[in-house]
Design an enzyme around this catalytic site. Structure first.
Site, PDB file in Angstrom:
ATOM      1  N   SER A 130     -56.832  18.722  74.732  1.00 14.12           N
ATOM      2  CA  SER A 130     -55.529  19.275  75.110  1.00 14.12           C
ATOM      3  C   SER A 130     -55.688  20.535  75.956  1.00 14.12           C
ATOM      4  O   SER A 130     -56.621  21.298  75.779  1.00 14.12           O
ATOM      5  CB  SER A 130     -54.704  19.627  73.866  1.00 14.12           C
ATOM      6  OG  SER A 130     -53.491  20.238  74.290  1.00 14.12           O
ATOM      7  N   LYS A 184     -54.690  14.501  67.841  1.00 14.64           N
ATOM      8  CA  LYS A 184     -54.156  14.806  69.180  1.00 14.64           C
ATOM      9  C   LYS A 184     -52.728  14.256  69.321  1.00 14.64           C
ATOM     10  O   LYS A 184     -51.853  14.882  69.924  1.00 14.64           O
ATOM     11  CB  LYS A 184     -55.077  14.218  70.258  1.00 14.64           C
ATOM     12  CG  LYS A 184     -54.519  14.315  71.684  1.00 14.64           C
ATOM     13  CD  LYS A 184     -54.480  15.741  72.139  1.00 14.64           C
ATOM     14  CE  LYS A 184     -53.989  16.090  73.518  1.00 14.64           C
ATOM     15  NZ  LYS A 184     -53.483  15.204  74.467  1.00 14.64           N
ATOM     16  N   HIS A 187     -50.512  16.563  67.510  1.00 13.25           N
ATOM     17  CA  HIS A 187     -50.415  17.768  68.353  1.00 13.25           C
ATOM     18  C   HIS A 187     -49.327  17.558  69.407  1.00 13.25           C
ATOM     19  O   HIS A 187     -48.465  18.421  69.615  1.00 13.25           O
ATOM     20  CB  HIS A 187     -51.769  18.047  69.027  1.00 13.25           C
ATOM     21  CG  HIS A 187     -51.695  19.025  70.170  1.00 13.25           C
ATOM     22  ND1 HIS A 187     -51.195  18.688  71.413  1.00 13.25           N
ATOM     23  CD2 HIS A 187     -52.025  20.336  70.250  1.00 13.25           C
ATOM     24  CE1 HIS A 187     -51.227  19.747  72.199  1.00 13.25           C
ATOM     25  NE2 HIS A 187     -51.720  20.761  71.518  1.00 13.25           N
ATOM     26  N   ASN A 188     -49.362  16.409  70.056  1.00 15.02           N
ATOM     27  CA  ASN A 188     -48.385  16.158  71.121  1.00 15.02           C
ATOM     28  C   ASN A 188     -46.969  16.024  70.565  1.00 15.02           C
ATOM     29  O   ASN A 188     -46.004  16.446  71.205  1.00 15.02           O
ATOM     30  CB  ASN A 188     -48.774  14.905  71.912  1.00 15.02           C
ATOM     31  CG  ASN A 188     -49.935  15.177  72.862  1.00 15.02           C
ATOM     32  OD1 ASN A 188     -50.725  16.087  72.625  1.00 15.02           O
ATOM     33  ND2 ASN A 188     -50.057  14.403  73.898  1.00 15.02           N
ATOM     34  N   GLU A 191     -45.826  19.404  69.972  1.00 14.74           N
ATOM     35  CA  GLU A 191     -45.537  19.971  71.303  1.00 14.74           C
ATOM     36  C   GLU A 191     -44.134  19.544  71.767  1.00 14.74           C
ATOM     37  O   GLU A 191     -43.362  20.372  72.270  1.00 14.74           O
ATOM     38  CB  GLU A 191     -46.618  19.460  72.263  1.00 14.74           C
ATOM     39  CG  GLU A 191     -46.445  19.839  73.708  1.00 14.74           C
ATOM     40  CD  GLU A 191     -47.507  19.130  74.581  1.00 14.74           C
ATOM     41  OE1 GLU A 191     -48.700  19.155  74.239  1.00 14.74           O
ATOM     42  OE2 GLU A 191     -47.116  18.548  75.613  1.00 14.74           O
TER      43      GLU A 191
END
Ligand code: NBP
Length: 470
Positions: A130, A184, A187-188, A191
């Site tokens: 990232s 990940k 995480h997105n 986000e």
């Protein structure tokens, strides 16, 4: 004679920047790309790093150039291209070599590839990277999953190129199979939630407080000095301050209000549903992007219902700041709860504190807040972040503000899908006596599903009328 420490396939935005980052850290790197012309173009544009990069158009020669056991990064478009690349590479690899796939892959694809390659003696690392183009070049956050043995071979290079938070590399091995790509994905999703809540707060400033973009920009710049300090708050300040050179107007006022999405936010909402873990902020953010794309329908509906009332919202900027903080606490609590459940289901043993640590720099959601989260996990918090002592204190201070802002949105007719989802989750989570007793009664009425009564046990049934009416 093999001379490269590592190999990399895929010289688009991410791959070429990662390759330069690796070369800059003193490693010799072999590179390959499907379209051969891009290889020479890349090597020739590498300036002083050119001597560290060996371009090879022939795949067999590329592999032979890498020292054994080989570590080969694949940074091509996610999906079918990754499977195709693996099949092309396989005949050239030897036992002990490793493929390190760094794209935005679906974690179940990574699980499948890991299971396919492990019996062949080929290591498979699924790695979430990232930080976009800038991160890839100067230090991304790196979330590693897959073959532990081959991770140790690649560890020196990956930790060298990762972002550093007070000297600590933002790179860690998180678990077997698709663990890295799963983290990940979440995480997105987080986000998406952060970006949507920031956009909602901007909406309150614009529609509820009548602020222009420059004034709003100043507020975000100020907030970036406080508890909300983060990359996303910082760039929001810059985006709002930007003026269009052609018209002299604030750029943000000219940008069409239709947000794009590539899929990782949606995956995180889907996986949360599959795991039966509520992630309402991420779900709200994904839905908000989809709704934003329905511009024509929204314009038509506004013509039917009329514009919202222009009355000013009765809230201060301090209240707005605290509301965003409260929303963020709930969103991260949900995201980490999804990871905890996935860890249990997949046997990954995900280190939640380490995840908070490697997100403190390099990645899009990097923030001061994550340092506080890492500290909470270090102090032994493992349950929902909402009951971690330091966050209880923060939430007790901030949730009244979240309440005021959501109420102002409801009365002022401006949508706050994620902030209101965060408030509803918080109120449900902290409510000892909910309302599902009625749902259980309804389920028993129409489906004899049974319910539990304290002291009498499960599988109880009501005596319901056999016919309805009157
Ligand atoms: P892209 O996702 O645009 O992919 C382009 C690369 O894939 C080129 O090298 C292209 O080769 C190669 N490729 C394709 Br397309 N099909 C191929 C095939 N069948 N066999 C071999 N190579 C193939 O590149 P990117 O934007 O650099 O992203 C790479 C990965 O990193 C993606 O998974 C992306 O989701 C992820 N990611 C991107 C960002 C970002 O900010 N861009 C951030 C974080 C993660 P060619 O030159 O011959 O066409």
């Amino acid at each position: 004679m093999a001379s490269a420490d590592i190999g990399l396939i895929g010289l688009a935005v991410m791959g070429s920047n990662l390759a330069l980052n690796i070369a800059e850290h003193g490693y010799q790197i072999a590179v390959h790309n499907r379209t051969a012309a891009k290889i020479d173009e890349f090597v020739n544009s590498a300036g002083p790093l050119k001597s560290k990069i060996i371009g090879k158009a022939d795949l067999a020669e590329f592999v032979q150039e890498i020292k054994r056991p080989r570590s080969i990064i694949i940074m091509v478009k996610a999906g079918k291209p990754v499977d195709e690349m693996i099949e092309q590479l396989l005949p050239h690899l030897e036992k002990g070599d490793a493929i390190i796939e760094c794209g935005n892959s679906l974690y179940t694809d990574t699980n499948r590839r890991f299971d396919y390659l492990t019996p062949k003696g080929i290591g498979y690392l699924g790695v979430g990277v990232s930080g976009g183009e800038e991160g890839a070049r100067h230090g991304p956050s790196i979330m590693v999953g897959g073959s532990k043995e081959q991770w140790h071979n690649a560890e020196p290079v990956l930790t060298a190129i990762a972002a550093k938070f007070k000297g600590e590399p933002c790179c860690a091995y998180l678990g077997e199979g698709g663990a890295g790509h799963f983290v990940k994905t979440i995480h997105n999703g987080i986000e998406y939630g952060d970006m949507q809540m920031i956009a909602e707060v901007y909406g309150v400033m614009r529609d509820g407080l009548g602020m222009n973009p420059i004034a709003a920009s100043e507020v975000f710049k100020q907030w970036n000095k406080g508890p909300l300090n983060s990359y996303l708050i910082e760039i929001t300040g810059h985006v709002l301050a930007c003026v269009d050179a052609q018209t002299g107007k604030p750029l943000v006022d000219l940008i069409l209000d239709k947000a794009g999405q590539k899929g990782t936010g949606r995956w995180s909402a889907i996986v949360a549903q599959e795991l039966a873990v509520p992630a309402t902020v991420i779900e709200g953010a994904v839905a908000a992007r989809s709704l934003s794309a329905m511009k024509d329908e929204r314009v038509a509906a506004e013509a039917i219902y009329g514009k919202r009332s222009a009355a000013k919202a009765d809230i201060t900027l301090d209240v707005l700041e605290q509301a965003l903080l409260a929303g963020k606490i709930v969103s991260y609590a949900q995201g980490f709860a999804v990871m905890a459940k996935a860890s249990e289901e997949n046997g990954w043993n995900l280190p939640l504190g380490t995840i908070a640590k490697i997100w403190r720099a390099g990645c899009i959601i990097r923030s001061r807040f994550l340092d506080q989260m890492a500290a909470a996990y270090e102090k032994g918090s493992s349950a929902n972040l909402l009951v971690a002592p330091d966050f209880v204190t923060l939430m007790k201070g901030a949730h009244p503000s979240l309440r005021k802002v959501v109420a102002a949105g409801a009365l002022g007719e401006f949508p706050l899908p994620c902030l209101s989802a965060a408030l509803s989750y918080f109120d449900s989570y902290r409510q000892g006596l909910g309302t599902a007793n009625l749902i259980q009664g309804q389920r028993d009425f129409f489906g004899a599903h049974g319910f539990e009564i304290a002291g009498r046990g499960p599988d109880q049934h009501g005596t319901w009328p056999s016919t309805l009416g009157n």
